[in-house]
Motif scaffolding. Structure first.
Motif, PDB file in Angstrom:
ATOM      1  N   GLY A  52       0.623  -1.138  -0.085  1.00  0.00           N
ATOM      2  CA  GLY A  52      -0.061   0.020  -0.042  1.00  0.00           C
ATOM      3  C   GLY A  52       0.781   1.154   0.141  1.00  0.00           C
ATOM      4  N   GLU A  53       2.260   0.878  -0.198  1.00  0.00           N
ATOM      5  CA  GLU A  53       3.137   2.292  -0.144  1.00  0.00           C
ATOM      6  C   GLU A  53       2.893   2.953  -1.764  1.00  0.00           C
ATOM      7  OE1 GLU A  53       6.411   0.446   2.603  1.00  0.00           O
ATOM      8  OE2 GLU A  53       6.292   0.119   0.422  1.00  0.00           O
ATOM      9  N   LYS A  54       2.649   4.233  -1.808  1.00  0.00           N
ATOM     10  CA  LYS A  54       2.299   4.929  -2.896  1.00  0.00           C
ATOM     11  C   LYS A  54       3.482   5.910  -3.607  1.00  0.00           C
ATOM     12  CE  LYS A  54      -0.171   9.008  -0.852  1.00  0.00           C
ATOM     13  NZ  LYS A  54       0.139   8.856   0.358  1.00  0.00           N
ATOM     14  N   ARG A  55       3.373   5.848  -4.832  1.00  0.00           N
ATOM     15  CA  ARG A  55       4.375   6.778  -5.680  1.00  0.00           C
ATOM     16  C   ARG A  55       3.702   7.338  -6.757  1.00  0.00           C
ATOM     17  NH1 ARG A  55       8.529   6.296  -9.568  1.00  0.00           N
ATOM     18  NH2 ARG A  55       7.606   4.030  -9.963  1.00  0.00           N
ATOM     19  N   LEU A  56       3.592   8.834  -6.908  1.00  0.00           N
ATOM     20  CA  LEU A  56       3.305   9.399  -7.973  1.00  0.00           C
ATOM     21  C   LEU A  56       3.911   9.348  -9.110  1.00  0.00           C
ATOM     22  CD1 LEU A  56       1.199  11.588  -8.913  1.00  0.00           C
ATOM     23  CD2 LEU A  56       2.858  13.486  -8.339  1.00  0.00           C
ATOM     24  N   VAL A  57       3.398   8.704 -10.351  1.00  0.00           N
ATOM     25  CA  VAL A  57       4.180   8.474 -11.452  1.00  0.00           C
ATOM     26  C   VAL A  57       3.733   8.991 -12.531  1.00  0.00           C
ATOM     27  CG1 VAL A  57       4.586   6.048 -10.758  1.00  0.00           C
ATOM     28  CG2 VAL A  57       2.563   6.192 -11.918  1.00  0.00           C
ATOM     29  N   LEU A  58       2.651   9.941 -12.316  1.00  0.00           N
ATOM     30  CA  LEU A  58       1.950  10.781 -13.844  1.00  0.00           C
ATOM     31  C   LEU A  58       1.279  11.828 -12.940  1.00  0.00           C
ATOM     32  CD1 LEU A  58       2.065  11.144 -16.601  1.00  0.00           C
ATOM     33  CD2 LEU A  58      -0.148   9.800 -16.595  1.00  0.00           C
ATOM     34  N   ASP A  59       1.700  13.029 -13.349  1.00  0.00           N
ATOM     35  CA  ASP A  59       0.767  14.268 -13.076  1.00  0.00           C
ATOM     36  C   ASP A  59       0.604  15.103 -14.312  1.00  0.00           C
ATOM     37  OD1 ASP A  59      -0.121  16.576 -11.676  1.00  0.00           O
ATOM     38  OD2 ASP A  59       1.285  16.551 -10.247  1.00  0.00           O
ATOM     39  N   LEU A  60      -0.661  15.264 -14.771  1.00  0.00           N
ATOM     40  CA  LEU A  60      -1.212  15.930 -15.912  1.00  0.00           C
ATOM     41  C   LEU A  60      -1.965  17.275 -15.493  1.00  0.00           C
ATOM     42  CD1 LEU A  60      -2.407  12.803 -18.122  1.00  0.00           C
ATOM     43  CD2 LEU A  60      -0.173  14.012 -18.214  1.00  0.00           C
ATOM     44  N   GLY A  61      -1.718  17.562 -14.205  1.00  0.00           N
ATOM     45  CA  GLY A  61      -2.509  18.692 -13.606  1.00  0.00           C
ATOM     46  C   GLY A  61      -2.397  19.959 -14.514  1.00  0.00           C
TER      47      GLY A  61
END
Length: 277
Positions: free
Chosen positions: A235-244
Motif C-alpha cells: 500500500g506504499e504509494k508513488r506518484l508516477v504521472l501528473d497531468l495537472g
C-alpha cells in the motif's frame, strides 16, 4: 554466498520497480464525448470506453460505449447506444456490464445490444463495477455510500459500512474487494466473506479508478487533479504521472499487462495510453 546473491536480486528488483515510469504512447482522435471508463476485453483484444455525452445523471439516452484497439484506433465510436450516464465497466463470459445511474445493464458483446438490466432500488449514482471469478458483480453508489452485489442475477446490498465515503473505484481479487473512498482519499480492502474493511492506503485525493499492474501492485487515478499513483503490495504509494498542469483529468483507468499500457479516459474528447516501463 546464496544469501548474498538473493539479497542482491531483491535489491535489484526493488530498484527496477522504483525506476519504472509512465511515458505517453498514443492519444486518440478527439471524437469522444466525456469518456469516463475504460475496460480491456482480452478475448476480442478491444478496449471499451464509456461516454457520458451530456450532463451527469441526465436521463437523456445519449450515453454510449465505444470500441478502440490497443493502438488507439477507434474501431466503432458508437458501438452500443441507449445509455444515460454510463460509468464503470465490467466484462464476464461474453457480456459487458455497465453502471448507469440506478441500474446495471448487460450488453451482449456479439450483438452489441442491451439485453438485460438490473434495477437497483434507491440507488442515486452508480459508479464503478468489478466482477470476481465467480461472476459476482460489485457496484458502488457514490452518493448513497453503499456497495451492492449482483449474484445469480439477484441484487443485494453488500455494504453500507460507516467507513464508506463517496465510494468510487472497485477492484476484485480472489478473496478481497479494493474500495476507493473518493470522499476522503483513502483505499480500503473489504473481505468478501466477512465484509470487514481494512485501511490499505491513504492520501490520494479524488481517487477514482484502481487496476492491477499485472503483478503485485496497483495503479490509482486521482481524477480531478490529473494524477496517477502506483502502489506496491504493502500500500506504499508513488506518484508516477501528473497531468495537472495540462488540465487533463484522469478518470476510471485500465491497464493491459500484455502491452504494458495504462489507458486513461479524460472526461473530455480523448483517451490516452501510457507505457509502463
Amino acid at each position: 554466498m546464496n544469501r548474498i546473491v538473493l539479497t542482491a536480486v531483491i535489491m535489484l528488483n526493488a530498484i527496477v520497480s522504483f525506476s519504472q515510469n509512465l511515458s505517453l504512447k498514443w492519444e486518440t482522435d478527439t471524437l469522444f464525448l466525456k469518456p469516463e471508463s475504460a475496460l480491456y476485453n482480452p478475448v476480442d483484444k478491444v478496449i471499451y470506453i464509456s461516454n457520458i455525452n451530456g450532463d451527469y445523471l441526465a436521463r437523456d439516452g445519449n450515453g454510449f460505449i465505444s470500441k478502440i484497439d490497443p493502438d488507439g484506433k477507434i474501431e466503432d465510436l458508437k458501438w452500443c447506444t441507449g445509455l444515460d450516464n454510463p460509468q464503470g465497466l465490467g466484462f464476464f463470459r461474453g457480456n459487458l456490464y455497465v453502471a448507469d445511474i440506478d441500474r446495471v445493464v448487460r450488453i451482449n458483446v456479439k450483438e452489441s445490444r442491451i439485453e438485460k438490466e438490473f434495477k437497483i432500488e434507491g440507488a442515486q449514482f452508480l459508479n464503478d463495477i468489478t466482477i470476481d471469478k465467480n461472476g459476482d458483480i460489485y457496484v458502488s453508489d457514490c452518493r448513497k455510500n453503499k456497495i451492492y452485489r449482483i449474484s445469480d442475477e439477484v441484487v443485494k446490498l453488500w455494504s453500507d459500512d460507516p467507513g464508506l465515503s463517496t465510494p468510487n473505484g472497485l477492484l476484485c481479487t480472489d478473496k478481497n474487494l479494493f474500495i476507493l473512498n473518493m470522499g476522503r482519499g483513502d483505499v480500503f480492502i473489504g473481505d468478501k466473506a466477512g465484509k470487514q474493511l481494512t485501511l490499505f492506503c491513504e492520501g490520494i485525493k479524488n481517487c477514482d479508478g484502481i487496476v492491477s499492474d499485472g503483478k503485485d501492485g496497483y495503479f490509482i487515478s486521482g481524477a480531478w487533479q490529473g494524477q496517477i499513483f502506483h502502489l506496491n503490495a504493502k500500500g506504499e504509494k508513488r506518484l508516477v504521472l501528473d497531468l495537472g498542469e495540462k488540465k487533463i483529468i484522469t478518470a476510471d483507468i485500465e491497464f493491459i499487462p500484455e502491452h504494458k499500457l495504462l489507458i486513461i479516459p479524460t472526461l473530455d474528447k480523448t483517451v490516452l495510453a501510457y507505457k509502463w516501463e
